[in-house]
Design a protein around this motif. Structure first.
Motif, PDB file in Angstrom:
ATOM      1  N   LEU A   3     -35.230 122.803   7.522  1.00 30.18           N
ATOM      2  CA  LEU A   3     -34.429 122.031   8.461  1.00 30.18           C
ATOM      3  C   LEU A   3     -32.956 122.293   8.191  1.00 30.18           C
ATOM      4  O   LEU A   3     -32.500 122.171   7.055  1.00 30.18           O
ATOM      5  CB  LEU A   3     -34.728 120.533   8.316  1.00 30.18           C
ATOM      6  N   ARG A   4     -32.189 122.661   9.220  1.00 28.01           N
ATOM      7  CA  ARG A   4     -30.772 122.947   9.076  1.00 28.01           C
ATOM      8  C   ARG A   4     -29.901 121.831   9.640  1.00 28.01           C
ATOM      9  O   ARG A   4     -28.781 121.638   9.209  1.00 28.01           O
ATOM     10  CB  ARG A   4     -30.420 124.251   9.790  1.00 28.01           C
ATOM     11  N   TYR A   5     -30.387 121.123  10.633  1.00 27.07           N
ATOM     12  CA  TYR A   5     -29.616 120.048  11.255  1.00 27.07           C
ATOM     13  C   TYR A   5     -30.565 119.225  12.104  1.00 27.07           C
ATOM     14  O   TYR A   5     -31.526 119.741  12.653  1.00 27.07           O
ATOM     15  CB  TYR A   5     -28.493 120.618  12.136  1.00 27.07           C
ATOM     16  N   ARG A   6     -30.277 117.949  12.232  1.00 22.34           N
ATOM     17  CA  ARG A   6     -31.063 117.067  13.086  1.00 22.34           C
ATOM     18  C   ARG A   6     -30.133 116.068  13.727  1.00 22.34           C
ATOM     19  O   ARG A   6     -29.182 115.601  13.118  1.00 22.34           O
ATOM     20  CB  ARG A   6     -32.110 116.317  12.263  1.00 22.34           C
ATOM     21  N   THR A   7     -30.390 115.754  14.983  1.00 23.87           N
ATOM     22  CA  THR A   7     -29.657 114.705  15.672  1.00 23.87           C
ATOM     23  C   THR A   7     -30.623 113.976  16.583  1.00 23.87           C
ATOM     24  O   THR A   7     -31.773 114.386  16.743  1.00 23.87           O
ATOM     25  CB  THR A   7     -28.455 115.264  16.458  1.00 23.87           C
ATOM     26  N   GLU A   8     -30.161 112.909  17.157  1.00 21.42           N
ATOM     27  CA  GLU A   8     -30.996 112.119  18.054  1.00 21.42           C
ATOM     28  C   GLU A   8     -30.110 111.590  19.171  1.00 21.42           C
ATOM     29  O   GLU A   8     -29.021 111.087  18.915  1.00 21.42           O
ATOM     30  CB  GLU A   8     -31.592 110.946  17.266  1.00 21.42           C
ATOM     31  N   ALA A   9     -30.558 111.727  20.412  1.00 19.13           N
ATOM     32  CA  ALA A   9     -29.844 111.188  21.561  1.00 19.13           C
ATOM     33  C   ALA A   9     -30.647 110.038  22.137  1.00 19.13           C
ATOM     34  O   ALA A   9     -31.882 110.076  22.144  1.00 19.13           O
ATOM     35  CB  ALA A   9     -29.626 112.263  22.616  1.00 19.13           C
ATOM     36  N   ILE A  10     -29.927 109.028  22.607  1.00 19.21           N
ATOM     37  CA  ILE A  10     -30.582 107.825  23.123  1.00 19.21           C
ATOM     38  C   ILE A  10     -29.974 107.451  24.462  1.00 19.21           C
ATOM     39  O   ILE A  10     -28.755 107.417  24.621  1.00 19.21           O
ATOM     40  CB  ILE A  10     -30.409 106.652  22.137  1.00 19.21           C
ATOM     41  N   ASN A  11     -30.838 107.166  25.419  1.00 16.79           N
ATOM     42  CA  ASN A  11     -30.424 106.638  26.709  1.00 16.79           C
ATOM     43  C   ASN A  11     -31.381 105.503  27.027  1.00 16.79           C
ATOM     44  O   ASN A  11     -32.594 105.702  27.053  1.00 16.79           O
ATOM     45  CB  ASN A  11     -30.488 107.714  27.796  1.00 16.79           C
TER      46      ASN A  11
END
Length: 141
Positions: A3-11
Motif C-alpha cells: 500500500l502506497r497511499y489511501r484516502t476516502e471520499a464521503i458524500n
C-alpha cells in the motif's frame, strides 16, 4: 503489493451539496443536470477530468524525466444511455509533448496510458479513448 497511499471520499447529500475527503478537503458539488446548477461548485465530470489529467500527465513527466514539457487535456461528456435509463460518461484524453514528433508523442501516450492508475481503471471502456496531438504552449482554459 505494498500500500502506497489511501484516502476516502464521503458524500452524504447527493449531487447538490458537498463531498469531502476524510483528511480535510471539502468541495461544493452541483449536478449539471439540475434546474439551477451552481456555477461555483464542481461535479463528477470535472472531478474525473482533473483526476485523469493529473495522473496521465504526471506519468508522462516521469517517463520523459521532466526533460520536456507535456500537457494533457481531458474532455468528459455526459450522455443519456440508449435505453433511456441513466447516463454514461464519454471521455477523451489528449496528450502532447513539446518538441516531439507525432510518432514520439503517440509512443509517450501509449507508455503513460499503460502506467497511469486512472488509465488502468478506465481501460476497456467503450466510451473512453486516448489521442496524441501536437503540443501547444497555451492550452485552452
Amino acid at each position: 503489493m505494498a500500500l502506497r497511499y489511501r484516502t476516502e471520499a464521503i458524500n452524504t447529500d447527493g449531487g447538490d451539496a458537498s463531498s469531502r475527503v476524510s483528511d480535510g478537503m471539502e468541495v461544493s458539488v452541483s449536478s449539471p443536470l439540475g434546474p439551477n446548477p451552481d456555477p461555483d461548485a464542481t461535479n463528477p465530470e470535472q472531478l474525473l477530468a482533473l483526476a485523469w489529467a493529473t495522473c496521465l500527465n504526471s506519468t508522462a513527466q516521469a517517463i520523459v524525466k521532466r526533460q520536456r514539457r507535456t500537457a494533457v487535456r481531458i474532455e468528459v461528456e455526459l450522455h443519456s444511455v440508449e435505453n433511456g435509463i441513466g447516463y454514461e460518461f464519454h471521455v477523451d484524453a489528449f496528450l502532447s509533448a513539446e518538441g516531439a514528433s507525432p510518432e514520439e508523442t503517440a509512443d509517450l501516450l501509449a507508455a503513460a496510458n499503460a502506467r497511469c492508475p486512472v488509465s488502468k481503471l478506465l481501460a476497456g471502456s467503450s466510451t473512453v479513448a486516448v489521442h496524441a496531438e501536437s503540443y501547444t504552449a497555451a492550452l485552452p482554459v
